[in-house]
Design an enzyme around this catalytic site. Structure first.
Site, PDB file in Angstrom:
ATOM      1  N   CYS A 172      -0.218  -5.755  -8.169  1.00  0.00           N
ATOM      2  CA  CYS A 172      -0.138  -6.776  -7.143  1.00  0.00           C
ATOM      3  C   CYS A 172       0.948  -8.077  -7.241  1.00  0.00           C
ATOM      4  O   CYS A 172       1.879  -7.757  -7.312  1.00  0.00           O
ATOM      5  CB  CYS A 172      -1.655  -7.318  -6.592  1.00  0.00           C
ATOM      6  SG  CYS A 172      -1.818  -8.066  -5.150  1.00  0.00           S
ATOM      7  N   HIS A 186      -4.071  -1.908  -6.022  1.00  0.00           N
ATOM      8  CA  HIS A 186      -5.008  -2.210  -7.149  1.00  0.00           C
ATOM      9  C   HIS A 186      -5.500  -0.688  -7.698  1.00  0.00           C
ATOM     10  O   HIS A 186      -6.527  -0.251  -7.215  1.00  0.00           O
ATOM     11  CB  HIS A 186      -6.138  -3.137  -6.562  1.00  0.00           C
ATOM     12  CG  HIS A 186      -5.397  -4.642  -6.410  1.00  0.00           C
ATOM     13  ND1 HIS A 186      -5.649  -5.548  -7.601  1.00  0.00           N
ATOM     14  CD2 HIS A 186      -5.065  -5.239  -5.393  1.00  0.00           C
ATOM     15  CE1 HIS A 186      -5.305  -6.616  -6.905  1.00  0.00           C
ATOM     16  NE2 HIS A 186      -4.927  -6.398  -5.692  1.00  0.00           N
ATOM     17  N   GLU A 205      -7.183  -0.204 -10.201  1.00  0.00           N
ATOM     18  CA  GLU A 205      -8.490  -0.432 -11.089  1.00  0.00           C
ATOM     19  C   GLU A 205      -9.713  -0.166 -10.128  1.00  0.00           C
ATOM     20  O   GLU A 205     -10.802   0.053 -10.560  1.00  0.00           O
ATOM     21  CB  GLU A 205      -8.544  -1.861 -11.632  1.00  0.00           C
ATOM     22  CG  GLU A 205      -8.556  -3.111 -10.549  1.00  0.00           C
ATOM     23  CD  GLU A 205      -7.201  -3.465  -9.928  1.00  0.00           C
ATOM     24  OE1 GLU A 205      -7.166  -4.854  -9.692  1.00  0.00           O
ATOM     25  OE2 GLU A 205      -6.156  -2.862 -10.141  1.00  0.00           O
TER      26      GLU A 205
END
Length: 543
Positions: free
Chosen positions: A378, A514, A516
């Protein structure tokens, strides 16, 4: 018909209701049941999207673009069910909906009250969020006795009565402190916590006793006697060296058997072999690396919860112990890059605002010039582009319009128009509200064959979750590319830059999305796995 397990907490906060609930859900899923989970947050904010990371921690983004509580990240890491906007709601969201109905006249002039209007809306959302699951675990945030939680507790009291005892049960987490000077655990806080619950009409069916020492049989028997809970439903849950052990801990004490019998469910025994493999890989690594994580919210690591877990998952898939060195980006601004010396890789996560940005840019420069593996996420991608523009192209005033609206080379700027996951066009301006106005949720990304990121995913098209309102400025993009910046990923419509890479570098990847949020302990994530492999190669090269 869906069965409901309502989960509450008492004595103190941060006992781990989310992880305990998710662990039970994982066992039930391992028995072949369809399981989902909900988190009910008592705060007045409509969602956590505009809350400070220092207060709330991470904002977890769902596939459909909802900004939710970080516990939903735990849920997705423990079970296969994908969370949606229906799996998390707040007091603010409930009141917003009820007041909007009142303004429309839907209540036909009635006096709007907590009971029945607010509690009815809470029940409606619980039932909607549960969907067609066999079992829905519903976690109520906060601690029993908090004034904010009262409407939620009243709603689940009503719902338990409405669906009947064969379809609803209450699991309560409490603290059983160990007094070292006395050499024993104390049950009185648990007794008082259950007394508080019973005073509002809620009798627990299961007690999860959190402690840093095992709760012995005599203490559990005493708790059962004074709380009117079956002795076998008083579960000891002490601290463990990895949270992924907890499904096995709960299963060993028969919690899933108790739930299945209570609900009259016909299902297989629990197959926890996947979790056994995860724990074995976590606790028995064959390699070790040190990765610097350069962020701006280091005072509360929960702000990076999914990212820290994703790095752990990458370690599991690579049989590698990942030591994260947490570095505040402002410390780099003040102390220089000596803080980065000796690390095997550098990770720069997302963030908002000007504070600490220059430290992140310095970390990117260090990684690029010293050939240290780099992963930017990001804002970590945006600062990589800014660093390239400043130090490779010579645009010393290059910046993002988020930080400097007067920059002569705004290589990153506000996205004013894009397509969402459904194909609808979203439009934003500088005057738009902050809440719920970012590019959110799952979006397609087209990867360039032969790139590092394509090597990781081994796919031409991927879907990843986003949470941003700034992007690489397309007006300056041709000059960036001409100077050597590699664009290895673009949005599905080709309009937005999604991934950049540095050429002539062993491993330098920065993405706007993102990753994750989709990493799990059982499957890992290809991008983080590739990053840890690169860190391991760097470590072995130094050796």
């Amino acid at each position: 018909m869906t069965r409901y397990i309502f989960v509450t907490g008492g004595v103190v906060s941060s006992l781990g209701k989310g992880i305990a609930s998710a662990s039970l859900a994982a066992i039930l899923e391992a028995r072949g049941l369809k399981v989902t989970m909900l988190k009910l947050d008592p705060y007045i904010n409509v969602d956590p999207g505009t809350m400070s990371p220092f207060q709330h921690g991470e904002v977890f983004v769902t596939h459909d673009g909802a900004e939710t509580d970080l516990d939903l990240g735990h849920y997705e890491r423990f079970i296969r069910t994908t969370m949606t906007q229906n799996n998390n709601f707040t007091t603010g969201r409930v009141y917003e909906h009820v007041l909007r109905k009142e303004r429309r006249g839907d209540y036909l002039g009635a006096t709007i009250q907590v009971i029945p209007h607010i509690t009815d809306e809470i029940k409606r959302r619980i039932i909607k969020g549960a969907g067609d699951a066999d079992v829905a675990l519903v976690e109520i945030g906060g601690t029993v006795g908090d004034i904010e939680s009262q409407p939620f507790l009243e709603a689940i009291r009503q719902l338990r009565v409405e669906v009947g005892s064969k379809r609803a049960m209450l699991m309560h987490l409490t603290l059983v402190p160990y007094i070292a000077t006395a050499g024993e655990t104390k049950t009185k806080p648990t007794q008082h916590s259950v007394k508080e619950l019973r005073s509002i009409g809620l009798q627990p069916d299961v007690l999860i006793c959190r402690s840093d020492h095992p709760v012995d049989v005599s203490s559990r028997r005493k708790i059962a006697l004074f709380t009117n809970v079956e002795e076998r439903a008083v579960i000891s849950l002490e601290d463990v060296d990895t949270i992924y052990k907890i499904p096995a801990v709960l299963h060993a004490q028969g919690l899933d058997d108790f739930v299945v019998e209570r609900f009259g469910l016909q299902c297989n025994g629990a197959d926890l072999s996947e979790w056994e493999k995860v724990v074995d890989a976590k606790l028995n690594p064959e390699h070790e690396v040190t990765i610097a994580m350069v962020g701006k919210y280091m005072e509360l690591l929960d702000a990076y919860k999914s990212l820290i877990e994703a790095m752990s998952h990458a370690g599991i898939t690579n049989r590698t112990k990942v030591n994260l060195r947490y570095i505040d980006s402002e410390d780099i601004e003040n102390q220089g890059t000596a803080l980065l010396e000796g690390v095997d890789a550098i990770l720069v996560p997302g963030g908002f605002g000007l504070r600490g940005v220059e430290g992140k840019i310095t970390a990117v420069q260090y990684a690029r010039e010293n050939k240290v593996p780099y992963l930017g996420i990001c804002l970590g991608m945006q600062v990589a582009v800014i660093e390239f523009a400043r130090n490779v192209m010579g645009w010393k005033d290059a910046n993002s319009t988020e930080f400097d609206r007067t920059s002569g080379h705004p290589v990153v700027g506000l996205i004013t128009e894009w397509e969402d996951a459904t194909g609808a066009v979203e439009v934003r301006t500088e005057a738009s509200d902050l809440g719920g106005t970012m590019r959110l949720g799952a979006q397609e990304c087209l990867l360039e064959a032969g790139s590092k990121v394509h090597d990781c995913y081994a796919k031409d098209v991927i879907i990843e979750r986003h949470r941003h309102r700034y992007e690489v400025n397309n007006k300056l993009l041709p000059q960036l590319i001409e100077a050597g910046l590699k664009i290895s990923g673009r949005s599905g419509d080709g309009a937005l830059v999604e991934v950049v890479e540095a050429q002539d570098h062993p491993w330098f990847v920065a993405c706007q999305f993102h990753p994750e949020f989709t990493s799990t302990p059982r499957d890992g994530h290809p991008l983080f796995s590739g990053f840890v492999k690169a860190a391991l190669a760097q470590h072995q090269k130094k050796a």
